[in-house]
Scaffold this motif. Structure first.
Motif, PDB file in Angstrom:
ATOM      1  N   MET A   1      33.760 -11.194  -4.237  1.00  0.00           N
ATOM      2  CA  MET A   1      32.733 -12.009  -3.608  1.00  0.00           C
ATOM      3  C   MET A   1      31.766 -11.088  -2.873  1.00  0.00           C
ATOM      4  SD  MET A   1      33.099 -15.061  -0.841  1.00  0.00           S
ATOM      5  CE  MET A   1      33.184 -16.432  -1.968  1.00  0.00           C
ATOM      6  N   ALA A   2      30.496 -11.375  -2.975  1.00  0.00           N
ATOM      7  CA  ALA A   2      29.454 -10.560  -2.347  1.00  0.00           C
ATOM      8  C   ALA A   2      28.807 -11.324  -1.195  1.00  0.00           C
ATOM      9  CB  ALA A   2      28.397 -10.195  -3.372  1.00  0.00           C
ATOM     10  N   PHE A   3      28.216 -10.581  -0.295  1.00  0.00           N
ATOM     11  CA  PHE A   3      27.432 -11.168   0.790  1.00  0.00           C
ATOM     12  C   PHE A   3      26.032 -11.439   0.259  1.00  0.00           C
ATOM     13  CE2 PHE A   3      30.783  -9.267   3.287  1.00  0.00           C
ATOM     14  CZ  PHE A   3      30.997 -10.209   4.277  1.00  0.00           C
ATOM     15  N   THR A   4      25.793 -12.669  -0.157  1.00  0.00           N
ATOM     16  CA  THR A   4      24.485 -13.064  -0.671  1.00  0.00           C
ATOM     17  C   THR A   4      23.542 -13.327   0.498  1.00  0.00           C
ATOM     18  OG1 THR A   4      25.053 -15.407  -0.630  1.00  0.00           O
ATOM     19  CG2 THR A   4      25.583 -14.185  -2.662  1.00  0.00           C
ATOM     20  N   PRO A   5      22.241 -13.333   0.268  1.00  0.00           N
ATOM     21  CA  PRO A   5      21.306 -13.680   1.346  1.00  0.00           C
ATOM     22  C   PRO A   5      21.592 -15.061   1.942  1.00  0.00           C
ATOM     23  CG  PRO A   5      20.128 -12.684  -0.477  1.00  0.00           C
ATOM     24  CD  PRO A   5      21.545 -12.908  -0.942  1.00  0.00           C
ATOM     25  N   GLU A   6      22.036 -15.994   1.110  1.00  0.00           N
ATOM     26  CA  GLU A   6      22.352 -17.338   1.602  1.00  0.00           C
ATOM     27  C   GLU A   6      23.553 -17.312   2.541  1.00  0.00           C
ATOM     28  OE1 GLU A   6      19.966 -17.501  -1.986  1.00  0.00           O
ATOM     29  OE2 GLU A   6      21.914 -16.571  -1.681  1.00  0.00           O
ATOM     30  N   LEU A   7      24.574 -16.557   2.183  1.00  0.00           N
ATOM     31  CA  LEU A   7      25.755 -16.442   3.032  1.00  0.00           C
ATOM     32  C   LEU A   7      25.408 -15.749   4.348  1.00  0.00           C
ATOM     33  CD1 LEU A   7      28.772 -16.871   3.423  1.00  0.00           C
ATOM     34  CD2 LEU A   7      29.172 -14.753   2.178  1.00  0.00           C
ATOM     35  N   VAL A   8      24.616 -14.717   4.284  1.00  0.00           N
ATOM     36  CA  VAL A   8      24.189 -14.014   5.503  1.00  0.00           C
ATOM     37  C   VAL A   8      23.411 -14.969   6.412  1.00  0.00           C
ATOM     38  CG1 VAL A   8      22.749 -12.147   6.405  1.00  0.00           C
ATOM     39  CG2 VAL A   8      24.255 -11.726   4.455  1.00  0.00           C
ATOM     40  N   ALA A   9      22.551 -15.794   5.840  1.00  0.00           N
ATOM     41  CA  ALA A   9      21.792 -16.760   6.641  1.00  0.00           C
ATOM     42  C   ALA A   9      22.735 -17.756   7.326  1.00  0.00           C
ATOM     43  CB  ALA A   9      20.779 -17.493   5.757  1.00  0.00           C
ATOM     44  N   GLU A  10      23.786 -18.167   6.636  1.00  0.00           N
ATOM     45  CA  GLU A  10      24.764 -19.075   7.243  1.00  0.00           C
ATOM     46  C   GLU A  10      25.507 -18.382   8.378  1.00  0.00           C
ATOM     47  OE1 GLU A  10      27.258 -20.787   4.192  1.00  0.00           O
ATOM     48  OE2 GLU A  10      25.511 -21.272   2.967  1.00  0.00           O
ATOM     49  N   LEU A  11      25.888 -17.132   8.177  1.00  0.00           N
ATOM     50  CA  LEU A  11      26.567 -16.374   9.232  1.00  0.00           C
ATOM     51  C   LEU A  11      25.662 -16.214  10.445  1.00  0.00           C
ATOM     52  CD1 LEU A  11      28.265 -13.658   7.014  1.00  0.00           C
ATOM     53  CD2 LEU A  11      29.406 -15.543   8.197  1.00  0.00           C
ATOM     54  N   GLU A  12      24.372 -16.003  10.208  1.00  0.00           N
ATOM     55  CA  GLU A  12      23.424 -15.872  11.317  1.00  0.00           C
ATOM     56  C   GLU A  12      23.338 -17.156  12.127  1.00  0.00           C
ATOM     57  OE1 GLU A  12      19.916 -14.482   9.271  1.00  0.00           O
ATOM     58  OE2 GLU A  12      20.491 -12.381   9.548  1.00  0.00           O
ATOM     59  N   ILE A  13      23.383 -18.298  11.462  1.00  0.00           N
ATOM     60  CA  ILE A  13      23.386 -19.578  12.183  1.00  0.00           C
ATOM     61  C   ILE A  13      24.671 -19.712  12.996  1.00  0.00           C
ATOM     62  CG2 ILE A  13      23.446 -22.104  11.935  1.00  0.00           C
ATOM     63  CD1 ILE A  13      20.679 -20.983  11.353  1.00  0.00           C
ATOM     64  N   LEU A  14      25.815 -19.395  12.399  1.00  0.00           N
ATOM     65  CA  LEU A  14      27.086 -19.491  13.129  1.00  0.00           C
ATOM     66  C   LEU A  14      27.118 -18.560  14.338  1.00  0.00           C
ATOM     67  CD1 LEU A  14      29.573 -19.732  10.133  1.00  0.00           C
ATOM     68  CD2 LEU A  14      28.979 -21.551  11.753  1.00  0.00           C
ATOM     69  N   ALA A  15      26.440 -17.442  14.245  1.00  0.00           N
ATOM     70  CA  ALA A  15      26.407 -16.481  15.354  1.00  0.00           C
ATOM     71  C   ALA A  15      25.577 -16.995  16.530  1.00  0.00           C
ATOM     72  CB  ALA A  15      25.863 -15.139  14.870  1.00  0.00           C
ATOM     73  N   LEU A  16      24.758 -18.008  16.324  1.00  0.00           N
ATOM     74  CA  LEU A  16      23.915 -18.551  17.401  1.00  0.00           C
ATOM     75  C   LEU A  16      24.677 -19.450  18.366  1.00  0.00           C
ATOM     76  CD1 LEU A  16      20.729 -19.534  15.356  1.00  0.00           C
ATOM     77  CD2 LEU A  16      21.032 -17.538  16.846  1.00  0.00           C
ATOM     78  N   PHE A  17      25.796 -19.979  17.943  1.00  0.00           N
ATOM     79  CA  PHE A  17      26.517 -20.936  18.787  1.00  0.00           C
ATOM     80  C   PHE A  17      27.165 -20.246  19.983  1.00  0.00           C
ATOM     81  CE2 PHE A  17      26.080 -23.499  15.010  1.00  0.00           C
ATOM     82  CZ  PHE A  17      25.928 -24.776  15.519  1.00  0.00           C
ATOM     83  N   ASN A  18      27.086 -20.911  21.132  1.00  0.00           N
ATOM     84  CA  ASN A  18      27.705 -20.434  22.363  1.00  0.00           C
ATOM     85  C   ASN A  18      29.169 -20.877  22.358  1.00  0.00           C
ATOM     86  OD1 ASN A  18      28.584 -19.897  24.940  1.00  0.00           O
ATOM     87  ND2 ASN A  18      27.015 -21.095  25.972  1.00  0.00           N
ATOM     88  N   LEU A  19      30.067 -19.940  22.124  1.00  0.00           N
ATOM     89  CA  LEU A  19      31.487 -20.285  22.059  1.00  0.00           C
ATOM     90  C   LEU A  19      32.084 -20.547  23.435  1.00  0.00           C
ATOM     91  CD1 LEU A  19      32.647 -17.789  19.286  1.00  0.00           C
ATOM     92  CD2 LEU A  19      31.972 -20.189  19.060  1.00  0.00           C
ATOM     93  N   GLY A  20      31.373 -20.179  24.477  1.00  0.00           N
ATOM     94  CA  GLY A  20      31.842 -20.436  25.830  1.00  0.00           C
ATOM     95  C   GLY A  20      31.643 -21.885  26.264  1.00  0.00           C
ATOM     96  N   ASN A  21      30.853 -22.632  25.498  1.00  0.00           N
ATOM     97  CA  ASN A  21      30.584 -24.027  25.822  1.00  0.00           C
ATOM     98  C   ASN A  21      30.433 -24.804  24.519  1.00  0.00           C
ATOM     99  OD1 ASN A  21      29.733 -26.501  26.707  1.00  0.00           O
ATOM    100  ND2 ASN A  21      27.960 -25.768  27.840  1.00  0.00           N
ATOM    101  N   THR A  22      31.513 -25.398  24.056  1.00  0.00           N
ATOM    102  CA  THR A  22      31.482 -26.096  22.772  1.00  0.00           C
ATOM    103  C   THR A  22      30.682 -27.395  22.836  1.00  0.00           C
ATOM    104  OG1 THR A  22      33.602 -27.179  23.251  1.00  0.00           O
ATOM    105  CG2 THR A  22      33.664 -25.109  21.990  1.00  0.00           C
ATOM    106  N   GLN A  23      30.278 -27.816  24.034  1.00  0.00           N
ATOM    107  CA  GLN A  23      29.434 -29.000  24.166  1.00  0.00           C
ATOM    108  C   GLN A  23      27.959 -28.656  24.026  1.00  0.00           C
ATOM    109  OE1 GLN A  23      30.726 -32.134  24.324  1.00  0.00           O
ATOM    110  NE2 GLN A  23      32.599 -30.985  23.941  1.00  0.00           N
ATOM    111  N   GLU A  24      27.673 -27.382  23.801  1.00  0.00           N
ATOM    112  CA  GLU A  24      26.295 -26.922  23.621  1.00  0.00           C
ATOM    113  C   GLU A  24      26.055 -26.713  22.132  1.00  0.00           C
ATOM    114  OE1 GLU A  24      23.914 -22.852  24.611  1.00  0.00           O
ATOM    115  OE2 GLU A  24      25.165 -23.665  26.213  1.00  0.00           O
ATOM    116  N   GLY A  25      25.124 -27.456  21.588  1.00  0.00           N
ATOM    117  CA  GLY A  25      24.802 -27.326  20.178  1.00  0.00           C
ATOM    118  C   GLY A  25      23.551 -26.489  19.978  1.00  0.00           C
ATOM    119  N   ILE A  26      23.063 -26.480  18.749  1.00  0.00           N
ATOM    120  CA  ILE A  26      21.813 -25.805  18.437  1.00  0.00           C
ATOM    121  C   ILE A  26      20.930 -26.755  17.645  1.00  0.00           C
ATOM    122  CG2 ILE A  26      22.857 -23.502  18.419  1.00  0.00           C
ATOM    123  CD1 ILE A  26      22.479 -23.588  15.310  1.00  0.00           C
ATOM    124  N   LYS A  27      19.661 -26.439  17.598  1.00  0.00           N
ATOM    125  CA  LYS A  27      18.686 -27.221  16.827  1.00  0.00           C
ATOM    126  C   LYS A  27      17.890 -26.245  15.974  1.00  0.00           C
ATOM    127  CE  LYS A  27      15.731 -30.660  15.978  1.00  0.00           C
ATOM    128  NZ  LYS A  27      16.054 -31.686  15.039  1.00  0.00           N
TER     129      LYS A  27
END
Length: 81
Positions: A1-27
Motif C-alpha cells: 500500500m502506498a501513501f497516495t495524495p488522497e490518503l495524505v490529505a485525509e491524514l492531514e485532516i485527522l491531524a487537525l483535531f484537538n485530542l485534548g478536547n474531544t468535544q471540539e470539532g473542526i469545520k
C-alpha cells in the motif's frame, strides 16, 4: 500500500483535531482547498468523522486521529541548531 495524495490529505485532516478536547470539532469550509474538502467527505464516508464537512470524531475516528498524531510526532525530527 502506498501513501497516495488522497490518503495524505485525509491524514492531514485527522491531524487537525484537538485530542485534548474531544468535544471540539473542526469545520472544513467550502472555500477550503478542494483536496481538503474531498478528504473530509471521504473520512465521513468511512465513518471517522460525524459530518461530510468536518464535525466531530467518531470512536473509530478518535483512534485514527490518535495514531495519526502519534506517527506525525515520531516522524517529525526537530531541527538541529
Amino acid at each position: 500500500m502506498a501513501f497516495t495524495p488522497e490518503l495524505v490529505a485525509e491524514l492531514e485532516i485527522l491531524a487537525l483535531f484537538n485530542l485534548g478536547n474531544t468535544q471540539e470539532g473542526i469545520k472544513v469550509h467550502h472555500t477550503a482547498a478542494p483536496p481538503a474538502i474531498a478528504a473530509a467527505k471521504r473520512l465521513h464516508d468511512k465513518g471517522l468523522i460525524s459530518q461530510a464537512d468536518g464535525g466531530y470524531l467518531t470512536s473509530l475516528g478518535l483512534d485514527a486521529a490518535e495514531r495519526t498524531q502519534v506517527l506525525l510526532s515520531i516522524l517529525t525530527v526537530p531541527e538541529v541548531a
